[in-house]
Design an enzyme around this catalytic site. Sequence first.
Site, PDB file in Angstrom:
ATOM      1  N   ASP A   8       0.873  -0.917   0.056  1.00 13.71           N
ATOM      2  CA  ASP A   8      -0.354  -0.441  -0.069  1.00 13.71           C
ATOM      3  C   ASP A   8       0.911   0.827   0.041  1.00 13.71           C
ATOM      4  OD1 ASP A   8       1.004   0.603   2.661  1.00 13.71           O
ATOM      5  OD2 ASP A   8      -1.099   0.208   3.564  1.00 13.71           O
ATOM      6  N   CYS A  65       3.242  -3.212   4.001  1.00 10.16           N
ATOM      7  CA  CYS A  65       2.289  -2.397   4.561  1.00 10.16           C
ATOM      8  C   CYS A  65       2.513  -1.912   6.024  1.00 10.16           C
ATOM      9  CB  CYS A  65       1.008  -2.564   4.595  1.00 10.16           C
ATOM     10  SG  CYS A  65      -0.112  -3.570   6.040  1.00 10.16           S
TER      11      CYS A  65
HETATM   12  C1  RB5 Z   1      -2.201   2.586   6.455  1.00 13.60           C
HETATM   13  O1  RB5 Z   1      -2.112   4.091   7.338  1.00 13.60           O
HETATM   14  C2  RB5 Z   1      -2.269   1.755   7.417  1.00 13.60           C
HETATM   15  O2  RB5 Z   1      -2.854   1.095   7.902  1.00 13.60           O
HETATM   16  C3  RB5 Z   1      -1.214   0.620   6.889  1.00 13.60           C
HETATM   17  O3  RB5 Z   1      -0.557   0.507   5.774  1.00 13.60           O
HETATM   18  C4  RB5 Z   1      -1.137  -1.268   6.965  1.00 13.60           C
HETATM   19  O4  RB5 Z   1      -0.306  -0.497   9.135  1.00 13.60           O
HETATM   20  C5  RB5 Z   1      -2.792  -1.840   7.880  1.00 13.60           C
HETATM   21  O5  RB5 Z   1      -2.352  -2.822   8.384  1.00 13.60           O
END
Ligand code: RB5
Length: 143
Positions: A8, A65
Amino acid sequence: MKIGICNDHAGVEYKFKLVSMLQKKGIEVVNYGTDTSLSVDYPDYAHRLANAVENGEVELGIALCGTGNGMAIALNKHQGIRAGLAWDTPVGELVAQHNNANVLVLPARFISYPKASAIVRKWLDTPFAGGRHQTRIDKIPCR
Ligand code: RB5
């Protein structure tokens, strides 16, 4: 060796660095996005990578992420995926040796890039131990 990678917005910077590192090792990398730092929803990318591993488009996957937890939770909804979160090199070793993880998940906001790179290299270089660990893996699917 063909590896898929997804992330992400929190993982985009490390993703590009990891792709270069892997390509220098002669590994083919398929990028499932996202490629910008605009805010996105991690499950959209986790499911793309999971489908690619499950249908054999790539042999292994790497997902990034912020904490790694969102990606791991979404990836592990897929029956053919064993996604393991690793935050240090010994964990990267064990996630290969004991869990035979076919997707490595990294918490991009909580580790440095050199650490992320070292974890990936350790995971790739470590064979699955089999034996009692295979017995345990066989018990994972819900019946
Ligand atoms: C994004 O802000 C964050 O929530 C995502 O990268 C991750 O840590 C979710 O588990």
